[in-house]
Design an enzyme around this catalytic site. Structure first.
Site: not given
Ligand code: GLN
Length: 550
Positions: A27, A391, A394, A515, A517
């Site tokens: 770390g 994800c 959403f 994602h 990000e």
């Molecule tokens: N758990 C949800 C899925 O499998 C969202 C996955 C996530 O947020 N990476 O679709």
């Protein structure tokens, strides 16, 4: 006859290898030190790549708990890897692949597979040379085609898991020319009670390295402040390196300033000199330092963003945190990210979200904190607070809309409530019956088609985008018509899959099944994050104008 494939190697490869090990404790930020050095080498005109070695037995980071290990970073090729690879991508502005993350799990898996298929017939399969050869092969494979390859060995020198890697490094030193290889050791320099910098831990960890046949060329001391000249001299004397091979890496307020510190210390020049690269480097006067300009620019204003997650740990949402910073750089404002525990929001939001300029609900798995996340989404939707759902964020925006606008009582994601009467989020058809947990989700880069005249179109400035995915569930096609008739717009799609959602009559309500990000970089912020802060800043301005008028 089966051959032993990987002992000999093409000696003509023109690569330079920089190995980075860590001492005293983990770390210390040796990844950031390595990535910063890499950034400076790439500023000097070199093609730089990196390998992160993780000595754990997991094949990849996909099954690891973000609470313990930090986020699982997702690569373009779908690799689920250690979060340090995210730092390399962000600092070096490159796209890496699963091959850039070497784990003991991967190494042993391939050695054992080869043993079973008879590749080593007649031999006793051993750590030396079979495991060490596999490690060297993997590193050389990634290095091929680049000028400089940084190899960061995770963990601390002396860890039992790290031994085969250090042995592989020792062999490397014999196989490469002296000016093609450099060993950098990053250690901690603590302070005594009377404020003196202590070198003993560094001495011990170098002793440990030397006992396995490795002599570091460069030492980097992590401390609160720059190392005193006296400290540097002492480290040089005891660790058998020249004093000008000892560098400071003091704490800085932000990781993006580490390259500036490293440059001011001259570590990049020293590395280029030792690797005989100086003649090929762009002259200092010609190295336009966009990075320095970017991270030292004057900020005007700030945005408060609530990140509503289930892990109260910065590392668990590292890429989101960094993406918000990148968007801040794009708008020239500071971003204050407020970590909010979703579970605390479940019974009314307790005022924790009041005054926030924007709300983000990140990805996640499992049901803990779900109701609180939905509370945050409802709050943002009803109060016109800019919202970005990623994800799971959403998916929960769809659930919240189904429940509170469409009136579908008990609507849920089938992942979180198997008994729900309205599974508005359901398992991807191809995921049905998959019970192997390793690398089986819908992973990596996929294209999304974006509808014109939508918020998504304005955000991306394009009719397509390619972003990284990691999910097993999706919007249930059976509910799409009802959701759309009720006002939820799916403005981005990948075939029959819903990828982007948005709301009209809201300053910024944006959700992505992917994602974004993982593709955000300091100088190239991710569009959905730039849009989020843009909307928040517009609202701040409106509020100021209103105040003036009142
Ligand atoms: N758990 C949800 C899925 O499998 C969202 C996955 C996530 O947020 N990476 O679709």
């Amino acid at each position: 006859m089966p051959t032993e494939p990987e002992t000999e190697y093409d000696e003509t490869l023109g690569n330079k290898f920089v190995f980075v090990t860590g001492g005293v404790m983990s770390g210390l930020g040796k990844g950031i030190t390595a990535a910063s050095t890499g950034r400076l080498l790439s500023n000097a005109g070199f093609d730089v790549t990196a390998v992160k070695v993780d000595p754990y037995l997991n094949v990849d980071a996909g099954t690891m708990n973000p609470f313990q290990h930090g986020e699982v970073y997702v690569l373009k090729d779908g690799g689920e890897v250690d979060l340090d690879l995210g730092n390399y991508e962000r600092f070096l502005d490159i796209d890496m692949t699963s091959k850039h993350n070497v784990t003991t799990g991967k190494v042993y898996q391939s050695v054992i597979e080869k043993e079973r298929s008879g590749d080593y017939l007649g031999k006793t399969v051993q750590v030396i040379p079979h495991v060490t050869n596999d490690i060297k092969r993997r590193i050389r494979e990634v290095a091929e085609g680049s000028d400089v390859c940084l190899i960061e060995v995770g963990g601390t020198v002396g860890d039992i898991e790290g031994m085969p890697y250090l042995e592989a490094l020792r062999q490397f030193a014999h196989e490469e020319d002296e000016d093609d290889i450099l060993f950098v050791h990053v250690t901690l320099v603590p302070y005594s009670k009377n404020g003196e910098q202590k070198t003993k831990p560094t001495q011990h960890s170098v002793k440990e390295l030397r006992s396995i046949g490795l002599q570091p060329d460069v030492l980097v001391g992590r401390a609160d402040d720059p190392l005193d000249p006296k400290t540097k001299e002492k480290i040089a004397l005891f660790c058998d390196v020249p004093t000008d091979a000892v560098f400071s890496n003091p704490d800085v307020p932000d990781i993006y300033q580490v390259p500036l510190v490293v440059e001011d210390e001259g570590l990049d020049e020293y590395v280029m000199d030792r690797l005989d690269l100086s003649d090929r480097a762009l002259p200092k006067s010609e190295r336009h330092n966009e990075w320095r300009d970017l991270v030292t620019q004057e900020q005007s204003g700030s945005v408060d963003v609530a990140l509503v997650g289930k892990y109260g740990l910065e590392d668990a949402y590292l890429s989101i945190y960094e993406s918000l910073k990148h968007a801040g750089l794009a708008h020239n404002v500071n971003v204050n990210t407020e970590w909010i525990h979703a579970e605390e929001l479940a019974d009314g939001h307790d005022g924790q979200l009041d005054g926030m300029d924007a709300v983000v609900v990140p990805g996640g798995f499992g049901s803990r904190g779900t109701e609180g996340k939905m509370e945050a989404i409802r709050y943002a939707r009803e109060n016109g607070v800019p919202y970005l759902g990623l994800c799971l964020g959403f998916q929960l925006a769809v659930v919240e809309y189904a429940r509170n606008v469409l009136g579908l009582e008990g609507a849920h994601s089938a992942e979180l409530d198997e008994e729900t009467p309205h599974p508005v989020i359901d398992i991807l058809p191809e995921q049905q019956g998959v019970d192997d947990m390793g690398g089986t989700m819908r992973l990596g880069a996929h294209d999304t088609d974006i509808e014109e005249d939508s918020l998504a179109h304005r955000v991306y400035g394009d009719t397509t985008c390619t972003e990284r995915h990691r999910h097993r569930y999706e919007v249930n096609p059976e509910y799409i018509d009802d959701l759309e008739s009720a006002g939820l717009r799916f403005s981005g799609k990948s075939g029959r899959r819903m990828e982007i959602l948005e709301l009209a009559d809201h300053p910024y309500f944006f959700g992505t099944q992917f994602h974004p990000e993982f593709r955000s970089r300091p100088g190239r912020a991710s569009p959905p994050f730039v849009g989020l802060l843009g909307a928040a800043l517009d609202l701040q301005e409106e509020a100021r104008d209103e105040e003036i008028r009142a």
